[in-house]
Design a protein around this motif. Structure first.
Motif, PDB file in Angstrom:
ATOM      1  N   ASN A  37      51.908  50.547  -2.717  1.00 56.33           N
ATOM      2  CA  ASN A  37      51.521  51.133  -1.430  1.00 56.33           C
ATOM      3  C   ASN A  37      52.398  50.661  -0.275  1.00 56.33           C
ATOM      4  N   SER A  38      53.603  50.203  -0.588  1.00 53.84           N
ATOM      5  CA  SER A  38      54.567  49.872   0.460  1.00 53.84           C
ATOM      6  C   SER A  38      55.426  51.101   0.747  1.00 53.84           C
ATOM      7  N   ASP A  39      55.806  51.252   2.003  1.00 50.69           N
ATOM      8  CA  ASP A  39      56.714  52.346   2.341  1.00 50.69           C
ATOM      9  C   ASP A  39      58.101  52.080   1.761  1.00 50.69           C
ATOM     10  N   ILE A  40      58.508  50.826   1.831  1.00 50.44           N
ATOM     11  CA  ILE A  40      59.807  50.410   1.303  1.00 50.44           C
ATOM     12  C   ILE A  40      59.618  49.111   0.530  1.00 50.44           C
ATOM     13  N   VAL A  41      60.275  48.997  -0.616  1.00 53.79           N
ATOM     14  CA  VAL A  41      60.281  47.730  -1.356  1.00 53.79           C
ATOM     15  C   VAL A  41      61.716  47.228  -1.439  1.00 53.79           C
ATOM     16  N   ILE A  42      61.894  45.972  -1.059  1.00 53.61           N
ATOM     17  CA  ILE A  42      63.196  45.312  -1.143  1.00 53.61           C
ATOM     18  C   ILE A  42      63.129  44.278  -2.256  1.00 53.61           C
ATOM     19  N   LYS A  73      57.709  54.461  -1.656  1.00 56.52           N
ATOM     20  CA  LYS A  73      58.519  55.577  -1.166  1.00 56.52           C
ATOM     21  C   LYS A  73      60.022  55.332  -1.289  1.00 56.52           C
ATOM     22  N   HIS A  74      60.446  54.101  -1.002  1.00 57.72           N
ATOM     23  CA  HIS A  74      61.879  53.819  -0.989  1.00 57.72           C
ATOM     24  C   HIS A  74      62.158  52.465  -1.634  1.00 57.72           C
ATOM     25  N   ASP A  98      67.520  53.732  -3.030  1.00 61.56           N
ATOM     26  CA  ASP A  98      67.970  54.319  -1.765  1.00 61.56           C
ATOM     27  C   ASP A  98      69.121  53.550  -1.126  1.00 61.56           C
ATOM     28  N   ALA A  99      69.178  52.238  -1.378  1.00 56.07           N
ATOM     29  CA  ALA A  99      70.249  51.453  -0.764  1.00 56.07           C
ATOM     30  C   ALA A  99      70.534  50.199  -1.569  1.00 56.07           C
TER      31      ALA A  99
END
Length: 236
Positions: A37-42, A73-74, A98-99
């Motif tokens: 449920n995170s918008d972005i995971v690093i 999401k990303h 994504d990156a």
């Protein structure tokens, strides 16, 4: 904007993760303790040995699975894996990521996130890392309150045939002694540290690039004479 972060590998990499968190919080992002449920995971990766590479790839693939399931999401992959394989078209190998961001570009994480949210796929890895944080660099301490890692140097110049550190982390570069002391004083005041752990790829080389001689012993002496009330242990 919720951002989940996972750190792999050694304490040096863990400090990099703390710097990423500090930069994100400075820019107003919310660090999510749960990956789901995170918008972005690093994921801040390691790639020093084969097992570390495999762990980093497995972690990346697990995030790809979560993304396909719509739970995140990303995905942004940072650290040693993209740095080591900077010439291997990782973006083609992992199109769902994504990156990719190398070890020398961590402070650009905010701009990378903005571009990712605009739909870009990014591969940003400098050929020779030169980044070295200082006491003014945003950093969120993620260790228990009683201790903290202090990175006194980065990289290595020995170029041993069996070791990839110079290729991944760049040449040896030391932080100024005054800067390290200032960070220890600042963290001790903030957290009442009882223990600090000095880290680097080769701590014995500390100071040779800045002062022309070995300075680890002098650094230890100066830290021990600070008279910080709760500081009981200085480890290397």
């Amino acid at each position: 904007m919720k951002i989940g972060i996972k750190s792999l590998g050694c304490p040096k990499n863990f400090v990099d993760t703390e710097v990423i968190c500090g930069k994100l919080r400075e820019k107003g992002y919310q660090i999510n303790e749960k990956i789901n449920n995170s918008d972005i995971v690093i994921v801040n990766t390691c790639s020093f040995i084969r097992d570390a590479v495999e762990e980093s790839i497995e972690e990346t693939l697990s995030l790809v699975k979560l993304k396909k399931e719509g739970k995140i999401k990303h995905i942004i992959v940072t650290g040693c894996l993209p740095q080591r394989y900077k010439n291997d078209n990782l973006s083609q190998e992992f199109p769902e990521v994504d990156a990719f961001l190398g070890v020398g570009d961590l402070l650009d994480i905010d701009n990378v996130i903005k571009r990712v949210l605009q739909g870009e796929q990014i591969f940003k890895v400098c050929p020779e890392p030169k980044f070295l944080y200082n006491h003014n660099t945003p950093r969120t301490i993620l260790t228990p309150q009683h201790y903290a890692y202090i990175k006194i140097s980065e990289g290595c110049q020995n170029n041993c045939s069996y070791c990839l550190i110079p290729q991944i982390r760049g040449n040896h570069r030391s932080r100024k002694m005054e800067d390290i002391i200032e960070e220890v004083k600042m963290l001790s005041k903030k957290q009442n540290l009882s223990e600090i752990i000095l880290i680097g790829q080769d701590t014995t080389l500390y100071g040779t690039d800045l002062y022309g001689e070995y300075k680890l012993a002098e650094l230890l002496k100066k830290l021990s004479l600070l008279g910080l009330k709760n500081l009981k242990w200085i480890k290397i």
